[in-house]
Design an enzyme around this catalytic site. Sequence first.
Site, PDB file in Angstrom:
ATOM      1  N   HIS A 101      33.986  -9.080  40.262  1.00  0.00           N
ATOM      2  CA  HIS A 101      35.197  -9.319  40.990  1.00  0.00           C
ATOM      3  C   HIS A 101      34.660 -10.593  41.724  1.00  0.00           C
ATOM      4  O   HIS A 101      33.653 -10.982  41.826  1.00  0.00           O
ATOM      5  CB  HIS A 101      35.196  -8.310  42.109  1.00  0.00           C
ATOM      6  CG  HIS A 101      35.272  -6.794  41.881  1.00  0.00           C
ATOM      7  ND1 HIS A 101      34.361  -6.036  41.381  1.00  0.00           N
ATOM      8  CD2 HIS A 101      36.477  -6.310  42.035  1.00  0.00           C
ATOM      9  CE1 HIS A 101      34.874  -4.675  41.181  1.00  0.00           C
ATOM     10  NE2 HIS A 101      36.200  -4.952  41.447  1.00  0.00           N
ATOM     11  N   ASP A 104      32.250 -10.371  44.452  1.00  0.00           N
ATOM     12  CA  ASP A 104      30.749  -9.977  43.872  1.00  0.00           C
ATOM     13  C   ASP A 104      29.986 -11.191  43.552  1.00  0.00           C
ATOM     14  O   ASP A 104      28.731 -11.177  43.991  1.00  0.00           O
ATOM     15  CB  ASP A 104      30.741  -9.323  42.593  1.00  0.00           C
ATOM     16  CG  ASP A 104      31.889  -8.346  42.392  1.00  0.00           C
ATOM     17  OD1 ASP A 104      31.728  -7.338  43.709  1.00  0.00           O
ATOM     18  OD2 ASP A 104      31.947  -7.885  41.344  1.00  0.00           O
ATOM     19  N   GLU A 232      43.844  -0.349  35.553  1.00  0.00           N
ATOM     20  CA  GLU A 232      42.799   0.736  35.661  1.00  0.00           C
ATOM     21  C   GLU A 232      43.215   1.866  36.321  1.00  0.00           C
ATOM     22  O   GLU A 232      43.223   1.735  37.743  1.00  0.00           O
ATOM     23  CB  GLU A 232      41.422   0.366  36.132  1.00  0.00           C
ATOM     24  CG  GLU A 232      40.522   1.132  36.161  1.00  0.00           C
ATOM     25  CD  GLU A 232      39.055   0.402  36.552  1.00  0.00           C
ATOM     26  OE1 GLU A 232      38.930  -0.627  36.190  1.00  0.00           O
ATOM     27  OE2 GLU A 232      38.231   1.158  37.292  1.00  0.00           O
ATOM     28  N   GLU A 268      38.603   4.848  32.971  1.00  0.00           N
ATOM     29  CA  GLU A 268      37.330   5.209  33.494  1.00  0.00           C
ATOM     30  C   GLU A 268      37.092   6.584  33.743  1.00  0.00           C
ATOM     31  O   GLU A 268      37.616   7.435  34.098  1.00  0.00           O
ATOM     32  CB  GLU A 268      36.994   4.333  35.146  1.00  0.00           C
ATOM     33  CG  GLU A 268      35.865   4.590  35.514  1.00  0.00           C
ATOM     34  CD  GLU A 268      35.618   4.047  36.995  1.00  0.00           C
ATOM     35  OE1 GLU A 268      36.084   2.883  36.683  1.00  0.00           O
ATOM     36  OE2 GLU A 268      34.921   4.422  37.772  1.00  0.00           O
ATOM     37  N   HIS A 271      37.292   8.623  37.150  1.00  0.00           N
ATOM     38  CA  HIS A 271      38.757   8.289  37.580  1.00  0.00           C
ATOM     39  C   HIS A 271      39.836   9.323  36.877  1.00  0.00           C
ATOM     40  O   HIS A 271      40.514  10.020  37.540  1.00  0.00           O
ATOM     41  CB  HIS A 271      39.325   6.902  37.355  1.00  0.00           C
ATOM     42  CG  HIS A 271      38.844   5.788  38.083  1.00  0.00           C
ATOM     43  ND1 HIS A 271      38.990   4.395  37.984  1.00  0.00           N
ATOM     44  CD2 HIS A 271      37.911   5.767  39.082  1.00  0.00           C
ATOM     45  CE1 HIS A 271      38.308   3.645  38.745  1.00  0.00           C
ATOM     46  NE2 HIS A 271      37.409   4.472  39.153  1.00  0.00           N
ATOM     47  N   ASP A 296      35.634   1.920  31.230  1.00  0.00           N
ATOM     48  CA  ASP A 296      34.731   1.904  32.262  1.00  0.00           C
ATOM     49  C   ASP A 296      33.916   2.979  32.170  1.00  0.00           C
ATOM     50  O   ASP A 296      34.271   4.268  32.495  1.00  0.00           O
ATOM     51  CB  ASP A 296      35.286   1.771  33.594  1.00  0.00           C
ATOM     52  CG  ASP A 296      35.441   0.331  34.333  1.00  0.00           C
ATOM     53  OD1 ASP A 296      35.405  -0.679  33.384  1.00  0.00           O
ATOM     54  OD2 ASP A 296      35.992   0.075  35.230  1.00  0.00           O
ATOM     55  N   ASP A 307      34.321   9.552  43.620  1.00  0.00           N
ATOM     56  CA  ASP A 307      33.973   8.579  42.746  1.00  0.00           C
ATOM     57  C   ASP A 307      32.515   8.150  42.616  1.00  0.00           C
ATOM     58  O   ASP A 307      31.823   7.232  43.263  1.00  0.00           O
ATOM     59  CB  ASP A 307      34.666   7.340  42.809  1.00  0.00           C
ATOM     60  CG  ASP A 307      34.970   6.600  41.509  1.00  0.00           C
ATOM     61  OD1 ASP A 307      34.409   7.103  40.355  1.00  0.00           O
ATOM     62  OD2 ASP A 307      35.273   5.436  41.710  1.00  0.00           O
ATOM     63  N   ASP A 309      30.366   7.269  40.326  1.00  0.00           N
ATOM     64  CA  ASP A 309      30.205   6.481  39.378  1.00  0.00           C
ATOM     65  C   ASP A 309      28.595   6.523  38.859  1.00  0.00           C
ATOM     66  O   ASP A 309      27.989   5.428  39.040  1.00  0.00           O
ATOM     67  CB  ASP A 309      30.187   5.114  40.308  1.00  0.00           C
ATOM     68  CG  ASP A 309      31.721   4.497  40.347  1.00  0.00           C
ATOM     69  OD1 ASP A 309      32.511   5.103  39.413  1.00  0.00           O
ATOM     70  OD2 ASP A 309      31.820   3.636  41.057  1.00  0.00           O
ATOM     71  N   ASP A 339      30.555   0.873  34.674  1.00  0.00           N
ATOM     72  CA  ASP A 339      30.995   0.808  35.946  1.00  0.00           C
ATOM     73  C   ASP A 339      30.358   1.934  36.643  1.00  0.00           C
ATOM     74  O   ASP A 339      30.931   3.068  37.088  1.00  0.00           O
ATOM     75  CB  ASP A 339      32.390   0.770  36.193  1.00  0.00           C
ATOM     76  CG  ASP A 339      32.906   0.800  37.529  1.00  0.00           C
ATOM     77  OD1 ASP A 339      32.225   0.458  38.574  1.00  0.00           O
ATOM     78  OD2 ASP A 339      34.283   0.610  37.680  1.00  0.00           O
TER      79      ASP A 339
HETATM   80  C1  XUL Z   1      36.659   1.522  41.458  1.00  0.00           C
HETATM   81  C2  XUL Z   1      36.531   0.684  40.361  1.00  0.00           C
HETATM   82  C3  XUL Z   1      36.686  -0.660  40.371  1.00  0.00           C
HETATM   83  C4  XUL Z   1      37.241  -1.377  39.107  1.00  0.00           C
HETATM   84  C5  XUL Z   1      37.483  -2.816  39.344  1.00  0.00           C
HETATM   85  O1  XUL Z   1      36.693   2.878  41.558  1.00  0.00           O
HETATM   86  O2  XUL Z   1      36.377   1.463  39.273  1.00  0.00           O
HETATM   87  O3  XUL Z   1      35.478  -1.188  40.517  1.00  0.00           O
HETATM   88  O4  XUL Z   1      36.531  -0.986  37.826  1.00  0.00           O
HETATM   89  O5  XUL Z   1      38.034  -3.173  40.419  1.00  0.00           O
HETATM   90 CO    CO Z   2      36.252   0.711  37.094  1.00  0.00          CO
END
Ligand code: XUL
Ligand code: CO
Length: 438
Positions: A101, A104, A232, A268, A271, A296, A307, A309, A339
Amino acid sequence: MSDSFPEISKIAYEGPRTKNPLAFRHYQADEPVEGRSMRDWLRFSVAYWHTFRGTGSDPFGAPTLQRPWDDGSDSVDNARRRVDVAFEFMEKLGAPYYCFHDRDVAPEGSTLAETNKRLDAVVEHLKAAQERSGVKLLWGTANLFSHPRYMHGAATSPNADVFAYAAAQVKKAIEVTHELRGENYVFWGGREGYMNLYNTDMKRELDHLARFMHMCVEHARAIGFRGQFLFEPKPKEPTKHQYDFDAAACLNFIRQYELTDHVKLNIETNHATLAGHTMMHELVYASIQGALGSIDANTGDLLLGWDTDQFPTDIYLTTQCMLVIMQQGGLAPGGVNFDAKVRRESFEPVDLFHAHIGGMDAFARGLKIAARLRADGVLSEFVKRRYRSFDEGMGKKIEAGQTSLGDLEAYMLDKGRPDSVESGRQEMLENLINDYLC
Ligand code: XUL
Ligand code: CO
């Protein structure tokens, strides 16, 4: 050049029997699978936000992660130093891509002009690091959710100035992605959704989001950026309902607003599961519509409703991902972006290596298992046979659009009853997948 991981040399492939935790057991970049190298099938990418900006803080506790190279300041010097560490990490890992991003990589200033200037300074540094190392940018994106101005959303904010600020921010993020030869550009909704419908004009918000994306596509064309745009899906968090809920909602939006030619999906795992789907469901749904652009790669904890991750280590999951990805011939220009973040209890820099090595090996195994399943045709032959009644006779006519309800009534009146149906053999197929996993 940085030397922030002095004890770690380039991670090598040592095969499944090695006892070295800092080696690949399955990922061998040059190994061919179905005529293409693992590197090209998997197109691994490191997520800058988790790996180089994650702190380990959570709503209950302070940062835990030791990142000795980071002085914690918002200076451009600190941002540049992080870039050097990130490229040392990616080179040692052998990851061909990264994603970021805008916020970042470079700190926000007090005005848009100052913020852009800081971004330019870091982008120059990123460009040099890319050239030196050969690591490439898989995708860029803009953070349209952290700053308080975006509390009601960005492109779906009820405030036109916030919409305009977000547009300006994304214009710059696309330009920077183009300058760094990024291969894709991602839209993740951030806060594009609602907390309460009493105060929300959903129709207007969706129209605004579409207008925003069309302007992005127009600008990309104007500056010559030919990367793939990716939307996404995520159903909730941070908002109660995100407009990019799941693949189906995103594809409906893309179609309704005539963005199909320009936008695919970045799917993702965590998600998908938050939306009540499996990753495989979301991948298949996107892929059959020609809209699976990138993934992702992570996983959630099914006992937790947010989430998390986590890094993907489940071979069933990666096999399922690779079955769908191989079926459509790969992801390029998309890839497999981790991700994912190390747990706050895994606070040492070396844990970043363990996490990525595990994810890469899990996908390499998934790739090899999927290739064997495909070579033996075990699933595809079963599925083909299951639908064979549509390959001839009345089934073929139905698929060709050559029948009416009246034709089918006449056919059944004549025949009396359908041919007997067959078992779906779910358990047999699940057992068969287990045979290939070992
Ligand atoms: C948030 C997510 C983000 C996107 C990019 O849950 O997955 O990091 O991948 O904005
Ligand atoms: Co993501």
